[in-house]
Motif scaffolding. Structure first.
Motif: not given
Length: 425
Positions: A295-301, A310-313, A354-355, A374-377
């Motif tokens: 259950g990994s994901s990037y969630k645009a809320g 954004w949520q990072k699971e 990049k989100l 948003y950028t998750d680096a």
């Protein structure tokens, strides 16, 4: 993204031509200062002889002035552009604080508020007012008096703009696609008969509305979209985060990874006004099987009250959240388009993600406003060690076999024009 702004040269020798019609003053020809401001023309609600053209002449000693609460100055960017901020140098800004509202528009008729605030009252130089990046052609500042009197007076102003992703056409619903599709990549759109599509698992009873949209009544909705390969957790050999990052996918090479997800929704009833719609990808099923590591994901809320985040699971259930940002007005009772974009990029020689989030507030399928970037680096929370990762905050750089349109605590929602596309990263 390139940014335009600069007002460093002197006024001397720059040719201007001003045409007045009634109370409005329009700058007709653009010299270097006007170009530097980002505007091709400026108008105003009125003036006292200090014309709106003075706000784009590159000279802080000149100004536009008009007496009365609610006086406004409007700038035309010449075309729809990406806009993230406005710089304003207030006349006598070091002596008085101005109360004002910044609004933007793509057509000059419908306006969306960007900023409602006060100037600092401590400087006559530029102050920058930033907001969530959006598309706009027109910018309007409405001045509601200042700390000393009811005058509206601005010496200079400038728009902070950048290049938009080049539109690459429209999907079969007529919805603008912001990023180019990957050649030969995965793509899915909601079928005319959604209940017979084997790549679409709504996990709920759907009914057709008279306008062709679909209705679902449930407090927990998960509309799952599979790649053309389908979904089979027996074909996922490992959930080790380092292995997934190395090879780039969870189940198959065509897993949903660099994607643009689009959906239009109408919220008719919600039991919790602060809950949200989530468009997410980069994983499989979200349950406790396999220690939650599928259950990994990037969630645009996009929240029902108009906020976004954004949520990072990293695994199910292990969340990190970005701060909330104002995206639009409350969603209930109107059609709203919502896009989630996630794509791998390179930051300091390493793969990052990049989100981006966009909304289409008038449901015209074309006018998209960016509301989050948003950028998750690799420095954003997380505990990937739970699933074998060497570092906890590692980005989710791999693809997954399922993309999901999700919402909770809304017992009556209409939806249409759903799509998921693999895009060029």
């Amino acid at each position: 993204m390139s940014q335009t702004h600069g007002l460093k040269a002197s006024r001397g020798g720059w040719k201007r031509h001003v045409a007045s019609t009634g109370a409005l003053a329009l700058l007709v020809s653009a010299g270097p200062a006007l170009a530097a401001s980002g505007f091709t023309a400026v108008t105003a609600s009125g003036d006292d002889g200090n014309r709106p053209s003075a706000t784009v002449d590159g000279n802080l000693a000149t100004r536009w002035s008009s007496l009365g609460v609610g006086q406004w100055l409007r700038g035309d960017l010449g075309a729809v552009k990406s806009l993230s901020a406005v710089d304003i140098a207030w006349h006598e800004g070091n002596r008085r604080a101005n109360t004002f509202v910044l609004a933007t528009s793509t057509d000059g008729a419908t306006w969306t508020m960007a900023v409602s605030t006060k100037s600092s009252g401590t400087t006559a130089n530029f102050e920058r007012y930033t907001f969530a990046t959006r598309t706009a052609r027109y910018v309007r500042v409405t001045v509601n008096g200042n700390s000393l009197n009811a005058w509206a007076s601005i010496a200079e102003w400038a728009a902070i703009t950048g290049d938009l992703p080049a539109p690459v056409g429209r999907d079969r619903f007529g919805v603008t696609m912001l990023y180019p599709s990957k050649a030969g990549g995965e793509a899915w759109t909601l079928a005319d008969n959604a209940t017979s599509d084997r790549r679409f698992n709504p996990q709920d009873t759907l009914t057709r509305n008279s306008d062709g949209s679909w209705k679902v009544r449930d407090s927990q909705v998960r509309l799952s979209v599979f790649t053309s390969t389908g979904y089979d957790d027996n074909k996922i050999p490992t959930y080790d985060r380092d292995v997934l990052a190395s090879r780039g996918y969870m189940q198959a090479a065509n897993d949903w990874k660099n994607v643009e997800m689009t959906g239009f929704v109408k919220l008719n009833s919600a039991s919790v006004a602060s809950d949200n719609f989530d468009w997410y990808a980069r994983g499989g099923k979200h349950n406790n099987d396999h220690s939650g590591c599928e259950g990994s994901s990037y969630k645009a809320g996009l929240h029902y009250d108009g906020r976004a985040r954004w949520q990072k699971e990293t695994w199910h259930v292990s969340y990190e959240q970005t701060p909330y940002k104002a995206a639009t007005s409350a969603l209930k009772g109107r059609w709203v388009g919502f896009k989630s974009v996630m794509r791998n990029v390179t930051v300091s020689g390493r793969t990052a993600v990049k989100l981006e989030m966009y909304v289409n507030e008038n449901a015209d399928r074309v006018t998209w406003k960016k509301v989050y970037d948003y950028t998750d680096a690799g420095a954003w929370g997380g505990d990937a060690q739970h699933c074998g990762g060497a570092t906890g905050p590692m980005p989710i750089t791999w693809g997954g076999p399922i993309a999901v349109f999700r919402w909770d605590n809304a017992n009556d929602v209409d939806f249409k024009w759903l799509s998921v596309r693999e895009i060029q990263p």
